[in-house]
Write a protein that holds these residues in place. Sequence first.
Motif, PDB file in Angstrom:
ATOM      1  N   THR A 125      -3.305  -9.362   0.716  1.00 32.05           N
ATOM      2  CA  THR A 125      -2.646  -8.307   0.844  1.00 32.05           C
ATOM      3  C   THR A 125      -2.720  -8.486  -1.186  1.00 32.05           C
ATOM      4  O   THR A 125      -4.154  -8.213  -1.667  1.00 32.05           O
ATOM      5  CB  THR A 125      -2.078  -7.308   0.210  1.00 32.05           C
ATOM      6  OG1 THR A 125      -0.940  -7.693   0.282  1.00 32.05           O
ATOM      7  CG2 THR A 125      -1.717  -6.937   2.255  1.00 32.05           C
ATOM      8  N   THR A 126      -2.254  -7.659  -2.225  1.00 30.73           N
ATOM      9  CA  THR A 126      -2.402  -8.316  -3.917  1.00 30.73           C
ATOM     10  C   THR A 126      -2.038  -9.819  -3.878  1.00 30.73           C
ATOM     11  O   THR A 126      -1.166  -9.953  -3.699  1.00 30.73           O
ATOM     12  CB  THR A 126      -1.417  -7.160  -4.343  1.00 30.73           C
ATOM     13  OG1 THR A 126      -1.497  -5.474  -4.323  1.00 30.73           O
ATOM     14  CG2 THR A 126      -1.357  -7.526  -6.011  1.00 30.73           C
ATOM     15  N   VAL A 161      -7.624  -9.082  -7.007  1.00 29.78           N
ATOM     16  CA  VAL A 161      -7.652  -7.990  -7.720  1.00 29.78           C
ATOM     17  C   VAL A 161      -7.364  -8.264  -9.036  1.00 29.78           C
ATOM     18  O   VAL A 161      -9.082  -7.414  -9.609  1.00 29.78           O
ATOM     19  CB  VAL A 161      -6.758  -7.768  -7.386  1.00 29.78           C
ATOM     20  CG1 VAL A 161      -6.640  -6.494  -7.915  1.00 29.78           C
ATOM     21  CG2 VAL A 161      -5.816  -7.600  -5.884  1.00 29.78           C
ATOM     22  N   GLU A 162      -7.006  -9.898  -9.794  1.00 27.48           N
ATOM     23  CA  GLU A 162      -7.438  -9.689 -11.372  1.00 27.48           C
ATOM     24  C   GLU A 162      -8.734  -9.680 -11.382  1.00 27.48           C
ATOM     25  O   GLU A 162      -9.331  -9.882 -12.730  1.00 27.48           O
ATOM     26  CB  GLU A 162      -6.163 -10.331 -12.024  1.00 27.48           C
ATOM     27  CG  GLU A 162      -5.518  -9.661 -13.458  1.00 27.48           C
ATOM     28  CD  GLU A 162      -4.512 -10.083 -14.210  1.00 27.48           C
ATOM     29  OE1 GLU A 162      -3.990 -10.344 -13.404  1.00 27.48           O
ATOM     30  OE2 GLU A 162      -4.750 -10.491 -15.125  1.00 27.48           O
ATOM     31  N   CYS A 206      -9.138  -0.274  -6.595  1.00 26.46           N
ATOM     32  CA  CYS A 206      -7.624   0.626  -5.360  1.00 26.46           C
ATOM     33  C   CYS A 206      -8.985   0.785  -4.587  1.00 26.46           C
ATOM     34  O   CYS A 206      -9.618  -0.212  -4.395  1.00 26.46           O
ATOM     35  CB  CYS A 206      -7.396   1.585  -5.961  1.00 26.46           C
ATOM     36  SG  CYS A 206      -9.483   3.088  -6.539  1.00 26.46           S
ATOM     37  N   ASN A 207      -8.176   1.038  -3.606  1.00 23.15           N
ATOM     38  CA  ASN A 207      -9.118   1.282  -2.241  1.00 23.15           C
ATOM     39  C   ASN A 207      -9.568   2.339  -1.947  1.00 23.15           C
ATOM     40  O   ASN A 207     -10.321   2.305  -0.585  1.00 23.15           O
ATOM     41  CB  ASN A 207      -8.056   1.098  -1.006  1.00 23.15           C
ATOM     42  CG  ASN A 207      -6.857   2.368  -1.463  1.00 23.15           C
ATOM     43  OD1 ASN A 207      -7.479   3.221  -1.901  1.00 23.15           O
ATOM     44  ND2 ASN A 207      -5.832   2.024  -0.856  1.00 23.15           N
ATOM     45  N   ARG A 258      -2.511   1.585 -12.996  1.00 23.31           N
ATOM     46  CA  ARG A 258      -1.595   0.403 -12.143  1.00 23.31           C
ATOM     47  C   ARG A 258      -0.358   0.929 -11.110  1.00 23.31           C
ATOM     48  O   ARG A 258      -0.401   0.979 -10.363  1.00 23.31           O
ATOM     49  CB  ARG A 258      -1.686  -0.949 -12.657  1.00 23.31           C
ATOM     50  CG  ARG A 258      -3.072  -1.372 -13.473  1.00 23.31           C
ATOM     51  CD  ARG A 258      -3.320  -2.431 -13.480  1.00 23.31           C
ATOM     52  NE  ARG A 258      -4.319  -3.491 -13.722  1.00 23.31           N
ATOM     53  CZ  ARG A 258      -5.383  -2.942 -14.449  1.00 23.31           C
ATOM     54  NH1 ARG A 258      -4.897  -2.773 -16.083  1.00 23.31           N
ATOM     55  NH2 ARG A 258      -6.396  -3.545 -14.967  1.00 23.31           N
ATOM     56  N   ASN A 286       0.882   1.676  -6.633  1.00 24.34           N
ATOM     57  CA  ASN A 286       0.798   1.266  -6.404  1.00 24.34           C
ATOM     58  C   ASN A 286       2.862   2.011  -6.166  1.00 24.34           C
ATOM     59  O   ASN A 286       3.963   1.828  -7.078  1.00 24.34           O
ATOM     60  CB  ASN A 286       1.859  -0.459  -6.509  1.00 24.34           C
ATOM     61  CG  ASN A 286       2.587  -1.775  -6.133  1.00 24.34           C
ATOM     62  OD1 ASN A 286       2.839  -0.793  -5.038  1.00 24.34           O
ATOM     63  ND2 ASN A 286       3.044  -2.220  -6.375  1.00 24.34           N
ATOM     64  N   ASN A 338       0.034   4.412  -2.048  1.00 22.45           N
ATOM     65  CA  ASN A 338      -0.676   2.949  -2.249  1.00 22.45           C
ATOM     66  C   ASN A 338      -1.848   3.273  -2.099  1.00 22.45           C
ATOM     67  O   ASN A 338      -2.743   3.569  -0.800  1.00 22.45           O
ATOM     68  CB  ASN A 338      -0.188   2.815  -0.523  1.00 22.45           C
ATOM     69  CG  ASN A 338      -0.020   1.300  -0.248  1.00 22.45           C
ATOM     70  OD1 ASN A 338      -1.365   0.377  -0.920  1.00 22.45           O
ATOM     71  ND2 ASN A 338       0.172   0.757   0.536  1.00 22.45           N
ATOM     72  N   ARG A 398      -3.290   0.389  -3.170  1.00 21.31           N
ATOM     73  CA  ARG A 398      -4.027  -1.262  -2.995  1.00 21.31           C
ATOM     74  C   ARG A 398      -5.135  -1.680  -2.639  1.00 21.31           C
ATOM     75  O   ARG A 398      -5.423  -0.919  -1.746  1.00 21.31           O
ATOM     76  CB  ARG A 398      -2.477  -1.876  -3.445  1.00 21.31           C
ATOM     77  CG  ARG A 398      -0.634  -1.613  -3.659  1.00 21.31           C
ATOM     78  CD  ARG A 398      -0.462  -2.684  -3.904  1.00 21.31           C
ATOM     79  NE  ARG A 398      -0.092  -2.849  -1.810  1.00 21.31           N
ATOM     80  CZ  ARG A 398       0.423  -2.293  -1.773  1.00 21.31           C
ATOM     81  NH1 ARG A 398       1.869  -1.455  -2.088  1.00 21.31           N
ATOM     82  NH2 ARG A 398       0.574  -2.035  -0.020  1.00 21.31           N
ATOM     83  N   ASP A 417      -6.573  -8.376  -1.608  1.00 17.03           N
ATOM     84  CA  ASP A 417      -7.268  -9.736  -1.852  1.00 17.03           C
ATOM     85  C   ASP A 417      -8.525  -9.492  -2.227  1.00 17.03           C
ATOM     86  O   ASP A 417      -9.627 -10.940  -1.688  1.00 17.03           O
ATOM     87  CB  ASP A 417      -6.131 -11.048  -1.999  1.00 17.03           C
ATOM     88  CG  ASP A 417      -6.651 -11.421  -3.509  1.00 17.03           C
ATOM     89  OD1 ASP A 417      -6.263 -11.188  -4.441  1.00 17.03           O
ATOM     90  OD2 ASP A 417      -6.055 -13.025  -2.916  1.00 17.03           O
ATOM     91  N   CYS A 451     -11.505  -7.770  -2.544  1.00 16.33           N
ATOM     92  CA  CYS A 451     -11.725  -8.227  -4.228  1.00 16.33           C
ATOM     93  C   CYS A 451     -12.923  -9.460  -4.030  1.00 16.33           C
ATOM     94  O   CYS A 451     -13.837  -9.840  -4.588  1.00 16.33           O
ATOM     95  CB  CYS A 451     -10.479  -8.366  -4.835  1.00 16.33           C
ATOM     96  SG  CYS A 451      -9.390  -7.196  -5.109  1.00 16.33           S
TER      97      CYS A 451
END
Length: 405
Positions: free
Chosen positions: A33-34, A38-39, A57-58, A212, A216, A251, A253, A256, A259
């Motif tokens: 997940t995160t 992501v960054e 985001c998703n 952000r 979340n 949620n 998010r 990863d 991404c």
Amino acid sequence: MTDAAKFLPYGRHRVDEDDVAAVAAALRGDFLTTGPRVEEFETEFARATGARHAVACNSGTAALHLAVLAQDLGSGVAAVVPTMTFLATANVVRMTGAEVVFADVDPDTGLMTPQTFKAAIERGRASGAKLKLALPVHLCGQVCDMAGLAEVARAHDVALVEDACHALGVHHVGATTHSDAACFSTHPVKAIATAEGGVVTTADAAMAARMRRLRNHGMTREPEDFQNRDLAFDRNAPNPWYYEMAEMGWNYRIPDVLCALGISQLKKLPVFNARRSEIAALYDRRLSPLAPIIRPVPHGDQAHGWHLYAVLIDFKALGMTRGRVMDWLKSRNIGSQVQYIPVHRQPYYSKRYGALQLPGAEAYYARCLSLPMFVAMSDADVVRVADALAALVAEQAGQRFKERA
Ligand SMILES: Cc1ncc(COP(=O)(O)O)c(C=O)c1O
């Protein structure tokens, strides 16, 4: 399989072995997940669009929702949405409790113009709506007249959030020179794919930080944000478990793993967009003899993302309904789609706002059809689609001749 036996959808992703390897590497790592990707995706996305900040985001819908939430519309407030768009552009306004004022569009491009925007503001204000926001849509990858829209927006004290879901990689879209934010989708038929995914870009650091938090659960772990000081601190040091929620969040998010796919796909964005432009130019050339019955949406020399390749068809002159044309194309393994049914005609909205007269949108809707457009299409595929349409026009002309004889 021969080329003619291959079904050509109206759009599809292109995933190569390097994309698969990037996802596999993420799957073997510590974060599903995160995580750090992501960054990294956000940094690369900001670089690709010329934005100061990018918040991933998703979905594109989540991106639009986050950007609209950050406008603090409040109840009793309304936002202008062009009716020629996907449901999500209007739905995110309703998701915040605000009302939608639908704007008409140019009959040939389907875009909201400064004139149709101004008319919507005047109609909305005449009916008592407190307009605070508008969401121009860069339909098919065409770019709205943002400078013109921004002038109208300024004169009426309305903020702008761009629905740029169709326009990733187009010159200046995402840099938000004329808007507060731009929202993108990375759904598989779009310019790049992360399966589901979306990104908001903005020049406003505080807005980015807030989005952000909103993606979340509205949650923060930043000690300087904490309001419940008695719960948050132990003799001036923040408690290690502590988090706080000061406003409602969701949620939204993005994982990863997705991404990883996004980072890999972004590297190919210029190549993808260049191929889309080549396909569009080839369609333009091959379809030009079919005018005025079938003609491409006029685009001149303007920047275009070519998310979709739409044509305008005079179905009456052709002597065939749109449904039958789509079936005829499908029988030749050619997909097509209608983008979009004007959103104000959806039962949810017509029950809420009554029957609206938006003639530009009706004229565009009556004629538009999206032909196959995706990076992996070959020139031969494009020629096959154009030749099929030429054969259809000839067949119908022959039919009309026989009927008259
Ligand atoms: C114009 C427009 N806005 C918003 C969206 C929503 O994006 P997503 O499907 O990623 O939620 C789409 C997706 O098709 C779209 O075409």
